[in-house]
Design a protein around this motif. Structure first.
Motif, short mmCIF file in Angstrom:
data_model
loop_
_atom_site.label_atom_id
_atom_site.label_comp_id
_atom_site.label_asym_id
_atom_site.label_seq_id
_atom_site.Cartn_x
_atom_site.Cartn_y
_atom_site.Cartn_z
N CYS A 92 0.83 -1.21 0.00
CA CYS A 92 0.00 0.00 0.00
C CYS A 92 0.86 1.26 0.00
CB CYS A 92 -0.93 0.00 1.21
SG CYS A 92 -2.24 1.24 1.13
N VAL A 93 2.03 1.17 0.61
CA VAL A 93 2.94 2.32 0.63
C VAL A 93 3.39 2.63 -0.80
CG1 VAL A 93 5.16 3.16 1.46
CG2 VAL A 93 3.71 1.80 2.97
N GLU A 94 3.65 1.58 -1.57
CA GLU A 94 4.07 1.76 -2.96
C GLU A 94 2.94 2.32 -3.82
OE1 GLU A 94 5.55 -1.98 -4.30
OE2 GLU A 94 6.87 -2.25 -2.57
N LEU A 95 1.69 2.10 -3.37
CA LEU A 95 0.52 2.56 -4.13
C LEU A 95 -0.07 3.84 -3.55
CD1 LEU A 95 -1.23 -0.91 -4.56
CD2 LEU A 95 0.08 0.33 -6.29
N LYS A 96 0.68 4.49 -2.67
CA LYS A 96 0.16 5.69 -2.01
C LYS A 96 -0.21 6.77 -3.02
CE LYS A 96 1.26 9.07 1.59
NZ LYS A 96 2.28 9.52 2.60
N SER A 97 0.57 6.91 -4.07
CA SER A 97 0.29 7.94 -5.08
C SER A 97 -1.03 7.68 -5.80
CB SER A 97 1.43 8.01 -6.10
OG SER A 97 1.56 6.78 -6.80
N LEU A 184 -15.33 -17.35 4.63
CA LEU A 184 -14.60 -17.12 3.38
C LEU A 184 -13.10 -17.23 3.65
CD1 LEU A 184 -16.70 -14.10 2.15
CD2 LEU A 184 -16.78 -16.42 1.25
N LEU A 185 -12.38 -17.84 2.73
CA LEU A 185 -10.94 -18.02 2.92
C LEU A 185 -10.22 -16.68 2.88
CD1 LEU A 185 -10.23 -21.20 0.75
CD2 LEU A 185 -10.39 -21.04 3.24
N MET A 186 -9.50 -16.38 3.95
CA MET A 186 -8.66 -15.18 4.05
C MET A 186 -7.40 -15.59 4.79
SD MET A 186 -10.42 -12.72 2.56
CE MET A 186 -9.91 -11.11 3.13
N ARG A 187 -6.65 -16.50 4.18
CA ARG A 187 -5.52 -17.13 4.86
C ARG A 187 -4.28 -16.25 4.89
NH1 ARG A 187 -5.70 -22.35 1.11
NH2 ARG A 187 -6.06 -20.63 -0.35
N HIS A 188 -3.56 -16.37 6.00
CA HIS A 188 -2.27 -15.68 6.19
C HIS A 188 -2.37 -14.18 5.90
CE1 HIS A 188 -0.96 -19.95 5.36
NE2 HIS A 188 -0.39 -19.70 6.52
N ALA A 189 -3.27 -13.53 6.62
CA ALA A 189 -3.44 -12.08 6.47
C ALA A 189 -2.17 -11.35 6.87
CB ALA A 189 -4.62 -11.61 7.32
N HIS A 190 -1.84 -10.31 6.10
CA HIS A 190 -0.59 -9.58 6.33
C HIS A 190 -0.81 -8.09 6.11
CE1 HIS A 190 3.79 -9.22 6.57
NE2 HIS A 190 3.70 -8.34 5.60
N ASP A 191 -0.36 -7.29 7.06
CA ASP A 191 -0.48 -5.83 6.95
C ASP A 191 0.42 -5.30 5.85
OD1 ASP A 191 -0.77 -3.12 7.33
OD2 ASP A 191 0.39 -3.05 9.20
N GLU A 192 -0.18 -4.59 4.90
CA GLU A 192 0.58 -4.01 3.79
C GLU A 192 0.66 -2.49 3.90
OE1 GLU A 192 2.30 -5.53 1.64
OE2 GLU A 192 1.55 -7.58 1.51
N GLY A 193 0.40 -1.97 5.11
CA GLY A 193 0.46 -0.53 5.33
C GLY A 193 1.86 -0.08 5.72
N PRO A 194 2.01 1.17 6.17
CA PRO A 194 3.33 1.71 6.55
C PRO A 194 4.02 0.90 7.64
CG PRO A 194 1.73 3.47 6.34
CD PRO A 194 0.95 2.19 6.27
#
Length: 273
Positions: A92-97, A184-194
């Protein structure tokens, strides 16, 4: 054309055919090694040592980027994306723009929250992944897709219902938890923020040993030419191979098509030197 330089078109008119050829070549190579190794262990050891020495003699992805910069090419904001590199700040940091505000990635659907509905719509309209939007929220199914088409409506229906009941819940973490709670499958959730921490992108690329991303092309160094060729043959980004190196121009491309040959020529010059 230099046979050591490979672009996606070099894999054949049909990408599927190219992938099959690459797979067949890979399987054939594995079979040959499996048979030959017990018969000529000394030769196999010599070959392995030669490959190791060659790998050590090759310039790093960072050195290649520095050489490209010295030739006046745009490789600003170089970032180490090696397989063992720990990177702070997620996708998400890379997509901030583009307006990305929050993101939680999973092995199934990823949840992205944008600053505005318009930003979310623009992402879905221009993304190379399969994605659906509900207000400011985008469900990204990946590229190649991680969720089969028949299962996607269930994710989108659950998201619509949740946001209808709780309009202020446009929060990536809350949405991820809610979808998972509905089975619903939401496996191995990972924070993609700062605050997210991840391994370098090369860790997700088979055979990659080194990678540096830039605002122009990313430079990826592979262990073997076969691994590099396989990547280019299967890539959904604009990519060109020179030996064991790949210049990935991105999808959509970050470098104009007319300018890409200059990067390829410069890389060939660096490796020849």
């Amino acid at each position: 054309m230099n046979e050591n330089v490979q672009t996606p078109s070099a894999c054949g008119a049909e990408r599927v055919t190219g992938r099959r050829r690459v797979l067949a070549a890979a399987l054939g190579g594995l079979a040959a090694v499996a048979v030959a190794a017990p018969l000529v262990p000394a030769e196999a050891a010599t070959t392995a040592a030669a490959h190791s020495a060659t790998a050590q003699a090759q310039p790093s992805a960072k050195a290649v980027v520095e050489a490209l910069a010295a030739q006046g090419l745009d490789v600003r904001h170089a970032r180490d994306e090696g397989p063992r590199t720990i990177v702070r700040g997620g996708a998400c940091v890379e997509l901030k723009s583009l307006g990305c505000e929050q993101m939680v990635s999973t092995e199934d659907a990823s949840v992205m929250v944008f600053t505005t509905r318009a930003a979310a719509a623009a992402y879905v309209g221009g993304a190379d992944d399969e994605a659906a939007r509900v207000g400011r929220v985008v469900l990204s199914y990946g590229s190649p897709t991680r969720v089969v088409p028949s299962r996607r409506p269930a994710y989108e229906k659950a998201l619509v219902a949740f946001l209808r009941e709780t309009p202020t819940a446009e929060d990536a973490v809350r949405i991820t938890v809610q979808l998972a709670s509905e089975g619903l499958l939401m496996r191995h959730a990972h924070d993609e923020g700062p605050g997210g921490i991840r391994r370098g992108r090369a860790s997700e690329i088979p055979g990659a040993v080194d990678m540096v991303a830039t605002d122009g092309p990313a430079v990826i160094r592979f262990r073997t030419t076969r691994a590099a060729a396989t990547y280019v043959g299967n890539a959904d980004d604009a990519a060109t191979r020179v030996g064991t190196y790949v210049l990935s121009f991105g999808a959509p491309s970050r470098v104009a098509t007319a300018q890409q040959p200059a990067y390829v020529s410069a890389l060939s010059t660096v490796l020849a030197g």
